[in-house]
Scaffold this motif. Sequence first.
Motif, PDB file in Angstrom:
ATOM      1  N   UNK A   9    -114.667  21.147 -10.462  1.00  9.56           N
ATOM      2  CA  UNK A   9    -113.228  21.040 -10.238  1.00  9.56           C
ATOM      3  C   UNK A   9    -112.788  19.609  -9.944  1.00  9.56           C
ATOM      4  N   UNK A  10    -113.649  18.819  -9.331  1.00 12.47           N
ATOM      5  CA  UNK A  10    -113.308  17.425  -9.041  1.00 12.47           C
ATOM      6  C   UNK A  10    -113.014  16.660 -10.327  1.00 12.47           C
ATOM      7  N   UNK A  11    -113.774  16.957 -11.395  1.00 14.11           N
ATOM      8  CA  UNK A  11    -113.553  16.287 -12.674  1.00 14.11           C
ATOM      9  C   UNK A  11    -112.299  16.804 -13.368  1.00 14.11           C
ATOM     10  N   UNK A  12    -112.029  18.077 -13.231  1.00 20.07           N
ATOM     11  CA  UNK A  12    -110.846  18.667 -13.867  1.00 20.07           C
ATOM     12  C   UNK A  12    -109.575  18.096 -13.246  1.00 20.07           C
ATOM     13  N   UNK A  13    -109.525  18.001 -11.936  1.00 20.43           N
ATOM     14  CA  UNK A  13    -108.310  17.591 -11.240  1.00 20.43           C
ATOM     15  C   UNK A  13    -108.302  16.111 -10.857  1.00 20.43           C
ATOM     16  N   UNK A  14    -109.240  15.340 -11.360  1.00 23.17           N
ATOM     17  CA  UNK A  14    -109.381  13.936 -10.959  1.00 23.17           C
ATOM     18  C   UNK A  14    -108.106  13.123 -11.170  1.00 23.17           C
ATOM     19  N   UNK A  15    -107.469  13.265 -12.305  1.00 24.46           N
ATOM     20  CA  UNK A  15    -106.294  12.448 -12.613  1.00 24.46           C
ATOM     21  C   UNK A  15    -104.986  13.215 -12.459  1.00 24.46           C
ATOM     22  N   UNK A  16    -105.019  14.296 -11.748  1.00 27.00           N
ATOM     23  CA  UNK A  16    -103.813  15.113 -11.565  1.00 27.00           C
ATOM     24  C   UNK A  16    -102.759  14.312 -10.812  1.00 27.00           C
ATOM     25  N   UNK A  17    -101.553  14.312 -11.316  1.00 25.74           N
ATOM     26  CA  UNK A  17    -100.451  13.603 -10.672  1.00 25.74           C
ATOM     27  C   UNK A  17    -100.318  12.158 -11.096  1.00 25.74           C
ATOM     28  N   UNK A  18    -101.308  11.614 -11.774  1.00 26.48           N
ATOM     29  CA  UNK A  18    -101.215  10.250 -12.257  1.00 26.48           C
ATOM     30  C   UNK A  18    -100.570  10.274 -13.636  1.00 26.48           C
ATOM     31  N   UNK A  19     -99.468   9.586 -13.773  1.00 30.18           N
ATOM     32  CA  UNK A  19     -98.782   9.545 -15.045  1.00 30.18           C
ATOM     33  C   UNK A  19     -98.488   8.101 -15.406  1.00 30.18           C
ATOM     34  N   UNK A  20     -98.373   7.865 -16.703  1.00 28.77           N
ATOM     35  CA  UNK A  20     -97.972   6.542 -17.153  1.00 28.77           C
ATOM     36  C   UNK A  20     -96.517   6.322 -16.761  1.00 28.77           C
ATOM     37  N   UNK A  21     -96.180   5.104 -16.365  1.00 33.38           N
ATOM     38  CA  UNK A  21     -94.777   4.853 -16.042  1.00 33.38           C
ATOM     39  C   UNK A  21     -93.938   4.953 -17.315  1.00 33.38           C
ATOM     40  N   UNK A  22     -92.837   5.623 -17.218  1.00 34.57           N
ATOM     41  CA  UNK A  22     -91.947   5.713 -18.366  1.00 34.57           C
ATOM     42  C   UNK A  22     -90.518   5.492 -17.894  1.00 34.57           C
ATOM     43  N   UNK A  23     -89.653   5.219 -18.841  1.00 34.35           N
ATOM     44  CA  UNK A  23     -88.249   4.976 -18.536  1.00 34.35           C
ATOM     45  C   UNK A  23     -87.410   5.599 -19.630  1.00 34.35           C
ATOM     46  N   UNK A  24     -86.175   5.896 -19.297  1.00 29.33           N
ATOM     47  CA  UNK A  24     -85.230   6.382 -20.291  1.00 29.33           C
ATOM     48  C   UNK A  24     -84.286   5.241 -20.629  1.00 29.33           C
ATOM     49  N   UNK A  25     -84.147   4.957 -21.908  1.00 25.70           N
ATOM     50  CA  UNK A  25     -83.241   3.900 -22.361  1.00 25.70           C
ATOM     51  C   UNK A  25     -82.422   4.435 -23.524  1.00 25.70           C
ATOM     52  N   UNK A  26     -81.254   3.837 -23.717  1.00 26.03           N
ATOM     53  CA  UNK A  26     -80.417   4.183 -24.853  1.00 26.03           C
ATOM     54  C   UNK A  26     -80.384   2.965 -25.769  1.00 26.03           C
ATOM     55  N   UNK A  27     -80.828   3.159 -27.009  1.00 30.03           N
ATOM     56  CA  UNK A  27     -80.862   2.102 -28.011  1.00 30.03           C
ATOM     57  C   UNK A  27     -80.140   2.610 -29.247  1.00 30.03           C
ATOM     58  N   UNK A  28     -79.124   1.891 -29.675  1.00 31.19           N
ATOM     59  CA  UNK A  28     -78.336   2.251 -30.862  1.00 31.19           C
ATOM     60  C   UNK A  28     -77.833   3.688 -30.782  1.00 31.19           C
ATOM     61  N   UNK A  29     -77.398   4.112 -29.610  1.00 30.94           N
ATOM     62  CA  UNK A  29     -76.835   5.435 -29.428  1.00 30.94           C
ATOM     63  C   UNK A  29     -77.849   6.555 -29.278  1.00 30.94           C
TER      64      UNK A  29
END
Length: 72
Positions: A9-29
């Motif tokens: 289970x340690x290997x399965x849940x090792x990266x749980x909650x870690x996400x790449x940073x992302x952003x929302x942007x509006x480009x050309x509508x």
Amino acid sequence: MTLHTIMPLEDVWEHRGEEDPSAEVRVKGVLMEVRPLDFNRAEIIRLLDGPLDNYLNPAFAPGQIIQYVPSS
């Protein structure tokens, strides 16, 4: 959620909650979720809103690199 695995289970849940940073942007509508790369470039993750024909536009395909001005 049920997991049927022989992995510890340690290997399965090792990266749980870690996400790449992302952003929302509006480009050309088009509102899109992007992964910032450096000061004014980002990689498109997915389109969130915009004219339907933009979903078929190769310039807005996931994985494409776009230029934008980040807002603080």
